[in-house]
Design an enzyme around this catalytic site. Structure first.
Site, PDB file in Angstrom:
ATOM      1  N   GLY A   1       1.068  -1.002   0.239  1.00 13.82           N
ATOM      2  CA  GLY A   1      -0.090   0.596  -0.149  1.00 13.82           C
ATOM      3  C   GLY A   1       0.880   1.194  -0.183  1.00 13.82           C
TER       4      GLY A   1
ATOM      5  NE  ARG B   1      -1.901  -5.698  -6.986  1.00 15.02           N
ATOM      6  CZ  ARG B   1      -1.918  -5.592  -5.481  1.00 15.02           C
ATOM      7  NH1 ARG B   1      -1.788  -6.795  -5.562  1.00 15.02           N
ATOM      8  NH2 ARG B   1      -1.463  -4.579  -5.349  1.00 15.02           N
TER       9      ARG B   1
ATOM     10  NE  ARG C   1      -2.616  -0.117  14.235  1.00 14.23           N
ATOM     11  CZ  ARG C   1      -2.518   0.717  14.167  1.00 14.23           C
ATOM     12  NH1 ARG C   1       0.039   0.957  13.440  1.00 14.23           N
ATOM     13  NH2 ARG C   1      -2.302   2.434  13.771  1.00 14.23           N
TER      14      ARG C   1
ATOM     15  CG  HIS D   1       3.006   2.278  17.839  1.00 13.70           C
ATOM     16  ND1 HIS D   1       1.500   1.288  18.015  1.00 13.70           N
ATOM     17  CD2 HIS D   1       2.857   3.146  16.451  1.00 13.70           C
ATOM     18  CE1 HIS D   1       1.444   1.850  17.074  1.00 13.70           C
ATOM     19  NE2 HIS D   1       2.047   2.596  16.021  1.00 13.70           N
TER      20      HIS D   1
ATOM     21  N   GLY E   1       7.019   5.045  14.236  1.00 14.36           N
ATOM     22  CA  GLY E   1       6.994   4.971  13.505  1.00 14.36           C
ATOM     23  C   GLY E   1       6.740   6.926  12.603  1.00 14.36           C
TER      24      GLY E   1
END
Length: 316
Positions: A148, A173, A229, A276, A278
């Site tokens: 993504g 794909r 996560r 955490h 990021g």
């Protein structure tokens, strides 16, 4: 949709950064505790949620606003929000705001693990000079689990490092950058992956996708990097492999989170852990303010906001 003109943000700094507000927009301050400041509770139509994930315990409080139609996260992930605010409330995310920062940390964690930065930091505390040969990143086969927005930013940043990149998405794909393997190929790919970077959203299909069998199939010395996560990785299975000295890990997210102070991962020499962070850089405040102000203007004009991840019936 009908225009939305009455908003809240969680703190004064975000309100100041969004000012001047678009024409016709009213905005108060609400951290989900107590009552909103600067706007009546029954006027509130949309709420920008606090940034910190621990605020999820406060999420049901948004239902105190009887005319609420939408909540807007300041994070890319929105797991748990729908369940806590109700299915009839729309949800928009901060997709794109954290992409650059999270991508740079992902690459930093990969380099840190492969170049022994964690061990060097520990040696600095004791004044120990330990020169040894570490694997390095060049010529490694890297699996990027998630293609993504943030996955694409990671791909771009990895491009100069002379690696063999294997991208893995929901389905197989080909795109403008080449082949994307499907998730159903994970076990076949695992034996050849020397680094695995997880940046998939958390849902039923990705929970523990990096599990016991996948970890066991990775080659000795492989590095598992999680910037997605915590529950994407089976912590118990990962801890066993890292504790055995067979795998390395570099984690910005954990399960549970925060990671308990007595958890064995903290003390393992082949584990590198960040709390955490990021997307939490100085790039974040101006980017979230720009997005929120644009969203205010869009919704006040009666248009659907960007990054709409759940269209609750109240939005219409």
């Amino acid at each position: 949709m009908d225009p939305i003109t009455a908003f809240t943000v969680p703190d004064q700094s975000l309100l100041d950064a969004c000012s001047p507000l678009p024409e016709g927009v009213r905005c108060g301050i609400w951290d989900l505790e107590g009552d909103p400041q600067g706007i009546d509770l029954d006027q509130v139509e949309a709420v920008v949620l606090p940034y910190a994930m621990h605020s999820q315990s406060l999420l049901p409080n948004v239902r105190r606003a009887p005319n609420l139609r939408l909540v807007h996260t300041q994070s890319t992930g929105y797991d748990g929000v729908r369940e806590r605010v109700g299915d009839d409330i729309a949800i928009a995310s901060a997709h794109g705001v954290h992409a650059a920062a999270t991508a740079e940390l992902a690459v930093g964690l990969v380099l840190g693990a492969l170049r022994g930065m964690g061990q060097a930091a520990r040696n600095q505390l004791t004044g120990t000079w330990e020169s040894k040969r570490w694997p390095g990143l060049a010529d490694r086969r890297v699996g990027l689990l998630g293609v993504g927005g943030i996955g694409e930013e990671i791909r771009r940043r990895l491009d100069p490092f002379e690696i063999d990149l294997v991208r893995i998405g929901t389905r197989a794909r080909t795109d403008e950058h080449g082949e994307v393997h499907g998730m159903d190929e994970l076990m076949d790919l695992a034996p050849g992956l020397e680094v695995v970077i997880a940046i998939v959203p958390l849902n039923d299909s990705t929970r523990h996708i990096i599990g016991k069998d996948f970890l066991a199939a990775l080659p000795d010395g492989a590095v598992v990097v999680n910037v997605a996560r915590g529950p994407v990785v089976d912590t118990e299975a990962l801890t066993a492999e890292v504790n055995a000295g067979r795998l390395y890990c570099a984690l910005d997210v954990t399960d549970p989170e925060p990671l308990p102070s007595d958890h064995p991962l903290w003390k393992l020499p082949n584990a590198l852990i960040t709390p955490h962070v990021g997307g939490n850089t100085e790039a974040f405040p101006p980017r979230i303010a720009k997005l929120v102000r644009e969203q205010f203007a869009t919704m006040a004009a009666g248009e659907k906001p960007r990054n709409l991840v759940h269209e609750g019936e109240r939005l219409l």
